[in-house]
Design a protein around this motif. Structure first.
Motif, mmCIF file in Angstrom:
data_model
loop_
_atom_site.group_PDB
_atom_site.id
_atom_site.type_symbol
_atom_site.label_atom_id
_atom_site.label_comp_id
_atom_site.label_asym_id
_atom_site.label_seq_id
_atom_site.Cartn_x
_atom_site.Cartn_y
_atom_site.Cartn_z
ATOM 1 N N LEU A 7 0.862 -1.172 0.000
ATOM 2 C CA LEU A 7 0.000 0.000 0.000
ATOM 3 C C LEU A 7 0.898 1.222 0.000
ATOM 4 O O LEU A 7 1.601 1.474 0.963
ATOM 5 C CB LEU A 7 -0.916 -0.002 1.224
ATOM 6 C CG LEU A 7 -1.870 1.157 1.380
ATOM 7 C CD1 LEU A 7 -2.901 1.136 0.246
ATOM 8 C CD2 LEU A 7 -2.579 1.100 2.697
ATOM 9 N N ASN A 56 -3.962 -6.387 -7.714
ATOM 10 C CA ASN A 56 -4.019 -5.004 -7.214
ATOM 11 C C ASN A 56 -5.396 -4.567 -6.760
ATOM 12 O O ASN A 56 -5.719 -3.383 -6.753
ATOM 13 C CB ASN A 56 -3.485 -4.021 -8.257
ATOM 14 C CG ASN A 56 -2.013 -4.203 -8.499
ATOM 15 O OD1 ASN A 56 -1.283 -4.588 -7.584
ATOM 16 N ND2 ASN A 56 -1.568 -3.947 -9.696
ATOM 17 N N LEU A 58 -8.530 -5.328 -3.649
ATOM 18 C CA LEU A 58 -8.796 -5.913 -2.335
ATOM 19 C C LEU A 58 -10.231 -6.392 -2.283
ATOM 20 O O LEU A 58 -11.137 -5.698 -2.744
ATOM 21 C CB LEU A 58 -8.606 -4.863 -1.241
ATOM 22 C CG LEU A 58 -7.264 -4.161 -1.162
ATOM 23 C CD1 LEU A 58 -7.333 -3.021 -0.157
ATOM 24 C CD2 LEU A 58 -6.183 -5.134 -0.784
ATOM 25 N N ASN A 70 -10.019 -0.879 -4.903
ATOM 26 C CA ASN A 70 -8.624 -0.580 -5.177
ATOM 27 C C ASN A 70 -7.965 -0.109 -3.891
ATOM 28 O O ASN A 70 -8.645 0.255 -2.921
ATOM 29 C CB ASN A 70 -8.503 0.502 -6.249
ATOM 30 C CG ASN A 70 -9.001 0.027 -7.581
ATOM 31 O OD1 ASN A 70 -8.774 -1.119 -7.965
ATOM 32 N ND2 ASN A 70 -9.691 0.892 -8.297
ATOM 33 N N GLU A 71 -6.635 -0.052 -3.907
ATOM 34 C CA GLU A 71 -5.893 0.415 -2.731
ATOM 35 C C GLU A 71 -6.335 1.795 -2.291
ATOM 36 O O GLU A 71 -6.391 2.085 -1.102
ATOM 37 C CB GLU A 71 -4.392 0.473 -3.037
ATOM 38 C CG GLU A 71 -3.724 -0.848 -3.170
ATOM 39 C CD GLU A 71 -2.247 -0.679 -3.458
ATOM 40 O OE1 GLU A 71 -1.625 0.250 -2.904
ATOM 41 O OE2 GLU A 71 -1.723 -1.465 -4.235
#
Length: 78
Positions: A7, A56, A58, A70-71
Motif C-alpha cells: 500500500l 491489485n 482488495l 482498489n488500494e
C-alpha cells in the motif's frame, strides 16, 4: 502462504487486516463515486476487513457486503 500487497509502497496489507472504506471525490472517479454512493452508502466511512487480495484489488467484507476495491478506496487501520 499469506496474501499481501504493498500500500503506497510502505505498508503491507494482508488478508484479515482492518481497513476503512472511503468515498472517492467525484473529480477523481465519478463512476466509482456514484456507484459506491448509490449501492453501498452503508459501507462508506465504515470499517471492513480484507478477506482477499488479487491483481491489485482488495476483497473487503464490510457491513455484510463483499466489496472489490482498489488500494486508494481504503485507509489502512492499525
Amino acid at each position: 502462504m499469506t496474501e499481501q500487497m504493498s500500500l503506497f509502497n510502505q505498508t503491507q496489507i494482508r488478508s484479515g487486516d482492518e481497513v476503512k472504506v472511503i468515498l472517492k471525490s467525484e473529480e477523481d472517479d465519478q463512476l466509482a463515486h456514484d456507484y459506491m454512493k448509490h449501492y453501498y452508502p452503508h459501507c462508506i466511512n465504515r470499517r471492513g476487513r480484507v478477506v482477499g487480495i488479487s491483481n491489485n484489488s482488495l476483497q473487503v467484507s464490510c457491513e455484510g457486503e463483499m466489496l472489490i476495491l482498489n488500494e486508494d478506496d481504503v485507509i489502512f487501520l492499525r
